[in-house]
Design an enzyme around this catalytic site. Structure first.
Site, mmCIF file in Angstrom:
data_model
loop_
_atom_site.group_PDB
_atom_site.id
_atom_site.type_symbol
_atom_site.label_atom_id
_atom_site.label_comp_id
_atom_site.label_asym_id
_atom_site.label_seq_id
_atom_site.Cartn_x
_atom_site.Cartn_y
_atom_site.Cartn_z
ATOM 1 N N GLY A 125 0.820 -1.188 -0.035
ATOM 2 C CA GLY A 125 0.000 0.040 -0.009
ATOM 3 C C GLY A 125 0.877 1.337 0.053
ATOM 4 O O GLY A 125 0.441 2.435 0.430
ATOM 5 N N SER A 127 2.547 2.158 -2.880
ATOM 6 C CA SER A 127 2.500 2.549 -4.222
ATOM 7 C C SER A 127 3.991 2.519 -4.874
ATOM 8 O O SER A 127 4.523 3.390 -5.663
ATOM 9 C CB SER A 127 2.220 4.144 -4.186
ATOM 10 O OG SER A 127 0.751 4.534 -3.999
ATOM 11 N N GLU A 161 -1.477 3.146 -15.489
ATOM 12 C CA GLU A 161 -1.988 2.175 -14.551
ATOM 13 C C GLU A 161 -3.427 1.767 -15.118
ATOM 14 O O GLU A 161 -3.868 0.673 -14.846
ATOM 15 C CB GLU A 161 -1.911 2.820 -13.202
ATOM 16 C CG GLU A 161 -2.409 2.176 -12.128
ATOM 17 C CD GLU A 161 -1.418 1.770 -11.128
ATOM 18 O OE1 GLU A 161 -0.275 2.353 -10.983
ATOM 19 O OE2 GLU A 161 -1.412 0.490 -10.475
ATOM 20 N N ASP A 173 -1.505 8.776 -5.731
ATOM 21 C CA ASP A 173 -0.012 8.037 -5.515
ATOM 22 C C ASP A 173 0.840 8.660 -6.510
ATOM 23 O O ASP A 173 2.113 9.067 -6.089
ATOM 24 C CB ASP A 173 -0.162 6.587 -5.715
ATOM 25 C CG ASP A 173 -1.296 5.847 -5.154
ATOM 26 O OD1 ASP A 173 -1.694 6.522 -4.213
ATOM 27 O OD2 ASP A 173 -1.550 4.588 -5.498
HETATM 28 C C1 GLA Z 1 -4.829 3.193 -4.408
HETATM 29 C C2 GLA Z 1 -4.972 4.322 -5.625
HETATM 30 C C3 GLA Z 1 -5.098 5.694 -5.242
HETATM 31 C C4 GLA Z 1 -5.952 5.751 -4.181
HETATM 32 C C5 GLA Z 1 -5.953 4.741 -3.117
HETATM 33 C C6 GLA Z 1 -7.060 4.858 -1.986
HETATM 34 O O1 GLA Z 1 -3.559 3.474 -3.922
HETATM 35 O O2 GLA Z 1 -3.837 3.964 -6.631
HETATM 36 O O3 GLA Z 1 -5.563 6.392 -6.329
HETATM 37 O O4 GLA Z 1 -7.533 5.804 -4.904
HETATM 38 O O5 GLA Z 1 -5.606 3.441 -3.446
HETATM 39 O O6 GLA Z 1 -6.893 6.249 -1.384
#
Ligand code: GLA
Length: 387
Positions: A125, A127, A161, A173
């Site tokens: 989580g 990114s 993405e 992100d």
């Molecule tokens: C992922 C997505 C983001 C966002 C988050 C939740 O990381 O890539 O764009 O929506 O989830 O906040």
């Protein structure tokens, strides 16, 4: 591994593979998010920051038509020709590169060599995918004089993405990875992409990430479903209240009023989104006032909203949040990022960090037979070149 070691290793391995030093080295960071979850694609605001975990790219132009990308961590590589028809491939990690390359292919007049490696954990989580997209494009932007500004880099990373990874993500992100600034959180308006930096200063408190080390495979499909459910919610609201353009303009009264028409699922998704949009604005104010107790409370409210109404948490994340909140010195905790695994983000007293890591690691291992990985991250600079 420190960032210095990461860079040195990439350079060395580049030299081993290609017999020369790389012409450029890019560092592209992962991100955290204090609050504003699942609202970047719902016309909300978010409060992310780049962290000192990076993907490092050693890159050279090679003046042939061949591109050669080597992943040190996955012990894998990929080769293609700059004139190839670019389509998604089986190797998942390659798609992040191809999804970016595809958007600029007509401006690329030479092949290149890349060796890359990462300290951003995958599936946590944080990114790592945005870091990959934006770091690669940052390099291409330099080598091929693409003239892209930072906003364009973030948006094109997001498009990669959508098109090559199949995740219909928002902009948070990629924006955080590119615009990150040392010791600053980014207050981002996801509609206009206007942003302000605010000090990442929590006084006697600090942020601690706890990685569940689980990644449930619902992640992509459920993420895309949430978007659809929110679209259904806002369309019902707009129908009754035509003056409302998007969730930012919707109120909780409207959502309550339309509860029956929405049905249980869409109602709860909409309730979360409207609540989260107002929570972030309150949190930014509390941060300015050094009211860290309230910052923590709001983070915890977000967690229960994400868990019960938005349903993107899981047993492991809920366990960590419920248990950390029992500890003294913890002001707030929540699941961070897309959900279904990955990390919790916790706001707690600096002096309690060690004790809490020990206690939670033990409890988590006992309950799930999985090791917990804690990260004490620093808020750092966005995508940049390094020596
Ligand atoms: C992922 C997505 C983001 C966002 C988050 C939740 O990381 O890539 O764009 O929506 O989830 O906040």
């Amino acid at each position: 591994m420190s960032t210095q070691e990461l860079v040195a290793n990439c350079k060395e391995q580049f030299n081993n593979a290609f017999g020369e030093n790389p012409q450029k080295v890019v560092l592209s960071p992962g991100r955290i998010n204090i609050i504003g979850e699942h609202i970047d694609y719902n016309h909300g605001f978010v409060l992310p920051a780049a962290i000192d975990k990076y993907i490092c790219f050693a890159i050279s132009k090679n003046n042939t038509q061949d591109c050669h990308i080597i992943s040190l961590d996955l012990k894998d590589e990929y080769k293609f020709n700059i004139k190839d028809k670019i389509e998604p491939v089986e190797q998942n990690w390659v798609n992040y590169f191809l999804g970016v390359f595809n958007q600029v292919q007509d401006k690329i007049d030479s092949g290149f060599n890349i060796v890359f490696s990462s300290t951003v954990p995958i599936g946590a989580g944080l990114s790592s995918s945005a870091a990959l997209e934006c770091g690669f494009l940052y390099g291409l932007n330099y080598f091929f004089a693409l003239g892209l500004d930072k906003r364009q880099i973030a948006k094109m990373g997001q498009k990669a993405e959508h098109t090559f990874a199949g995740v219909n993500c928002g902009i948070m992100d990629q924006f955080a990875s590119v615009f990150g600034k040392e010791n600053s959180v980014i207050f981002l308006d996801c509609d206009t992409l206007d942003y302000q930096y605010a000090p990442a200063d929590f006084g006697d408190y600090t942020l601690l990430l706890l990685n569940t080390n689980v990644k449930h495979n619902l992640q992509t499909s459920e993420y895309n479903n949430r978007r659809k459910e929110c679209e259904a919610g806002i369309s019902i609201i707009k129908n009754k209240y035509p003056e409302v353009q998007n969730f930012r303009e919707a109120t909780m009264e409207m959502v309550e009023d339309l509860k029956d028409e929405m049905g249980d699922v869409v109602y709860r998704r909409s309730r979360f989104v409207v609540g989260e949009i107002s929570r972030i604005q309150e949190l930014v104010k509390s941060l300015k006032d050094n009211n860290f107790e309230n910052v923590g409370k709001l983070m915890t409210s977000t967690h229960y909203g994400l868990s019960k109404d938005y349903e993107v948490s899981c047993e492991e994340l809920d366990f960590l949040v419920d248990n950390v909140l029992k500890e003294e010195g913890v002001l707030g905790a929540r699941v961070m990022g897309g959900g279904f695994g990955g990390c919790t983000i916790n706001l707690l007293k600096k002096s309690e960090v060690k004790k809490i890591i020990e206690k939670l690691s033990k409890a988590y291992l006992e309950k799930f037979e999985i090791e917990l990985t804690p990260y004490q991250v620093s808020v750092s600079e966005g995508t940049h070149f390094t020596d």
